[in-house]
Motif scaffolding. Structure first.
Motif, PDB file in Angstrom:
ATOM      1  N   TYR A  40       0.537  -0.983   0.244  1.00  0.00           N
ATOM      2  CA  TYR A  40      -0.161   0.362   0.366  1.00  0.00           C
ATOM      3  C   TYR A  40       0.952   1.486  -0.218  1.00  0.00           C
ATOM      4  O   TYR A  40       0.682   1.947  -0.474  1.00  0.00           O
ATOM      5  N   LYS A 191      -7.402   3.860  -8.276  1.00  0.00           N
ATOM      6  CA  LYS A 191      -7.825   2.860  -7.714  1.00  0.00           C
ATOM      7  C   LYS A 191      -7.495   1.603  -7.707  1.00  0.00           C
ATOM      8  O   LYS A 191      -7.966   1.522  -5.857  1.00  0.00           O
ATOM      9  N   GLN A 192      -6.301   1.543  -7.289  1.00  0.00           N
ATOM     10  CA  GLN A 192      -5.776   0.140  -6.836  1.00  0.00           C
ATOM     11  C   GLN A 192      -5.093   0.852  -5.403  1.00  0.00           C
ATOM     12  O   GLN A 192      -5.872  -0.295  -4.258  1.00  0.00           O
ATOM     13  N   PHE A 194      -7.460   2.581  -3.444  1.00  0.00           N
ATOM     14  CA  PHE A 194      -8.862   2.189  -2.740  1.00  0.00           C
ATOM     15  C   PHE A 194      -8.861   0.588  -2.610  1.00  0.00           C
ATOM     16  O   PHE A 194      -9.742   0.319  -1.759  1.00  0.00           O
ATOM     17  N   ARG A 195      -9.064  -0.274  -3.763  1.00  0.00           N
ATOM     18  CA  ARG A 195      -8.693  -1.402  -3.617  1.00  0.00           C
ATOM     19  C   ARG A 195      -7.786  -1.792  -2.472  1.00  0.00           C
ATOM     20  O   ARG A 195      -8.114  -3.152  -1.482  1.00  0.00           O
ATOM     21  N   TYR A 196      -6.777  -1.979  -2.331  1.00  0.00           N
ATOM     22  CA  TYR A 196      -6.106  -1.972  -1.079  1.00  0.00           C
ATOM     23  C   TYR A 196      -6.450  -1.888  -0.006  1.00  0.00           C
ATOM     24  O   TYR A 196      -6.091  -2.825   0.640  1.00  0.00           O
ATOM     25  N   ASN A 197      -6.840  -0.971   0.277  1.00  0.00           N
ATOM     26  CA  ASN A 197      -7.796  -0.717   1.085  1.00  0.00           C
ATOM     27  C   ASN A 197      -8.259  -1.302   2.386  1.00  0.00           C
ATOM     28  O   ASN A 197      -8.817  -2.255   2.861  1.00  0.00           O
ATOM     29  N   TRP A 198      -9.149  -2.128   1.170  1.00  0.00           N
ATOM     30  CA  TRP A 198     -10.222  -2.749   1.490  1.00  0.00           C
ATOM     31  C   TRP A 198     -10.118  -3.937   1.680  1.00  0.00           C
ATOM     32  O   TRP A 198     -10.033  -4.838   2.670  1.00  0.00           O
ATOM     33  N   VAL A 199      -8.846  -4.424   0.506  1.00  0.00           N
ATOM     34  CA  VAL A 199      -8.550  -6.108   1.094  1.00  0.00           C
ATOM     35  C   VAL A 199      -7.841  -6.239   1.730  1.00  0.00           C
ATOM     36  O   VAL A 199      -8.244  -6.698   3.493  1.00  0.00           O
TER      37      VAL A 199
END
Lengths: 480, 138
Positions: A40, A191-192, A194-199
């Motif tokens: 991240y 975008k990535q 955000f995705r990493y945050n969620w994962v």
């Protein structure tokens, strides 16, 4: 206990497995969080980098625009001056040219990649050439040229101006393209992120929830065990109380009729000896003997039952002192039989002193009692510090503890190995009463004392080859 | 027969019989009065006048109705009766019983012997001490 709690107690994993499962889950979730945080962080760095690049390109484009506008104005004023030859336009030319220089420098330093930087240099060169060709007109006011020269100059200047404009256009197009790419990259990284945050959040949530569920189950289970344990302690206390009552009954009520038997048979002998015939006297003797034996048994039983409740407090005890005291208690017998006692230096430990004396005294007097009649009794006491795993049939929970091992070895008559366990049972004897006196309480008391100290006692022997008693006492017998 | 008597309170008839036999076998001429429980003993003492006080009392601890401890407490808190020597005569060897008896004012504590020979000897010694050796109030 209700059904759910029973199901809870019936574990699918044993304690060790469960501990490892919880550790594993925690470890994995921490590792994952660290790894994800690292990537991240990397992505974030990229995002910042591209954002900076976008800003940079923006700045170049601004500078290009300014340069192009200045240049346009310079050219405009130059042409007008050629026609009018006035002061206002001349001043304007000077001003715009001096403004252009820093802009060009700025461009040179902003646009660093070699192919584009080359174009900047070309732009500078073109402008320099243009300046060289034209500056005479506005630096020297007396200078005049014929029409032909002037036209030639204008033509050349137009070519150079067109060239400069083309370079600036090229640069501008290149920058626009760059800008577009960089903005796209920046958006991708955004975008990535955000995705990493969620994962990260999901993974951490899943693993932590799993370990929480396991821990929670374990806590509830422990709670049930605690309740069960409390119940058991209560039962134990109750049976201890009952045993104490029993001890009182034994000491008072059971001895009462016994005393009568002895007293009346005594008095019968005293008063009516003359009237009694031979076998009547023998029978009366037997009654007396049995009563006395019963008395001994009751006294021993009482002594044993008193051990259930230790009474006095445990304190630091030096076993060498205990042995010394035991020797002095038994000094008469020791002298009489020339008993030799060899002892290693013994440790000190927390214990009930009176019980330790009972233990040592019973073991020593046992060895003397069961010595070979024609041999001088020799008792060897040795000491070693051992780990719990060396003790046969030890409770699993004790395996990790350290124990004092004290060995009593003698050269007496020994016993057959098959009786190694039986000799510790209360009132169990291996010999007839005619051979050796006593009720058979001694070793039962020893075992009781040892179990009061959370230890172990093991007997080893062979007929005619002496006996060995191993005492194992934990270094810290009591939890507190 | 000598004027002063000896009293004994014990609920066990066999013990009363054996003690009486021991007194007889030791040829002690005193008159011995037996009571089956503490209440009988206290009733007797409350009806006798001060002149007829006993030489000493043998008192068992565990008895029905009023037990030895209670009798001891009553006697030792009575102005007139407190001077009578009281010998606790019990089977109990428990330190608690011994200590509390002396605490309540018992003059001595003797454990009942378990053989007749021994009993005879103990009765002889008690009588020797309390009748011939020690001075007692008259």
């Amino acid at each position: 206990m209700n059904l759910t709690s029973l199901r809870l107690l019936n574990r699918s994993l044993d304690e060790r497995q469960l501990t490892w499962a919880i550790r594993f889950l925690f470890g994995i979730s921490i590792l994952l969080i660290i790894a994800l945080s690292y990537s991240y962080h990397k992505i974030n760095e990229e995002l910042i980098f591209y954002s900076e690049r976008v800003d940079h390109t923006q700045q170049i484009m601004n500078t290009l625009e300014k340069t192009s506008s200045k240049f346009y104005q310079t050219v405009y004023h130059g042409r007008t001056y050629l026609l009018l030859r006035d002061e206002a336009n001349k001043r304007a030319i000077h001003k715009h040219i001096s403004d252009l220089d820093p802009l060009l420098n700025q461009l040179d330093s902003l646009i660093t990649p070699p192919p584009l930087n080359k174009r900047v240099k070309e732009l500078e060169a073109t402008l320099d050439e243009l300046y060289e060709r034209t500056h005479i007109y506005w630096t020297d006011s007396t200078y005049t040229a014929n029409r032909q020269d002037q036209e030639a100059l204008l033509r050349d200047a137009s070519v150079l101006i067109a060239e400069a404009n083309r370079i600036m256009d090229d640069l501008s197009i290149a920058q626009t393209k760059l800008m577009h790419n960089r903005m796209q990259s920046r958006d991708n990284y955004k975008k990535q992120v955000f995705r990493y945050n969620w994962v990260i959040m999901l993974v951490a949530l899943v693993f932590l929830t799993a370990s929480f569920i396991l821990l929670d189950r374990e806590l509830r289970r422990n709670n049930l065990y605690r309740i069960e344990l409390e119940n058991k302690v209560e039962n134990l206390n109750r049976s201890n109380n009952e045993l104490e009552q029993f001890a009182y009954v034994a000491s008072h009520d059971l001895q009462e009729p016994l005393r009568k038997i002895q007293s009346f048979s005594d008095r019968l002998l005293l008063k009516h000896r003359q009237q009694l015939k031979g076998d009547a006297l023998i029978m009366l003797d037997k009654i007396n003997d049995s009563a006395q034996r019963m008395q001994l048994l009751i006294n021993d039983l009482l002594a044993f039952s008193r051990l259930v409740n230790p009474g006095d407090n445990a304190q630091e005890v030096d076993l060498n002192e205990i042995l010394k005291e035991v020797k002095s208690n038994l000094s008469e017998t020791i002298k009489e039989r020339n008993v030799v006692i060899d002892s290693a230096y013994l440790p000190g430990l927390e214990a009930y002193p009176v019980q330790m004396i009972q233990l040592f005294q019973n073991l020593v007097s046992n060895s003397i009692k069961y010595s070979k009649p024609e041999v001088i009794p020799h008792i060897t006491i040795s000491y070693k510090l051992v780990g719990g795993s060396e003790i046969p049939n030890i409770k699993p929970a004790h395996k990790e503890l350290q124990f004092h091992r004290i060995e009593f070895a003698d050269n007496g008559i020994g016993f057959s190995p098959e009786y190694a366990e039986k000799i510790f049972v209360i009132f169990q004897r291996l010999h007839g009463r005619g051979e050796f006196e006593g009720t058979g309480i001694g070793l039962a008391i020893c075992r009781r004392v040892i179990s009061n100290h959370n230890g172990y006692i093991i007997a080893e022997g062979q007929e005619g080859k002496g006996a060995k008693f191993f005492i194992y006492l934990p270094i810290q017998p009591f939890i507190s | 027969m000598i004027n002063q008597s000896i009293l004994m309170a014990d609920d066990d008839a066999d013990d009363r019989f054996l003690v009486q036999a021991a007194f007889e076998d030791n040829n002690i001429p005193h008159h011995i009065l037996f009571f089956e429980d503490g209440e009988q003993l206290l009733n007797h003492l409350s009806t006798t006048s001060g002149d007829n006080a006993p030489s000493f009392i043998l008192l068992d601890l565990n008895m029905p109705k009023r037990d030895g401890r209670e009798v001891l407490k009553v006697l030792k808190s009575d102005k007139q009766l407190r001077s009578i020597p009281i010998i606790i005569f019990s089977t109990s060897k428990a330190p608690d019983d011994v200590n509390s008896s002396y605490f309540l004012g018992a003059n001595s504590y003797v454990v009942k012997p378990s053989s007749y020979e021994h009993l005879k000897d103990v009765i002889q010694k008690i009588s020797d001490f309390w009748l011939n050796t020690a001075m007692i109030p008259s």
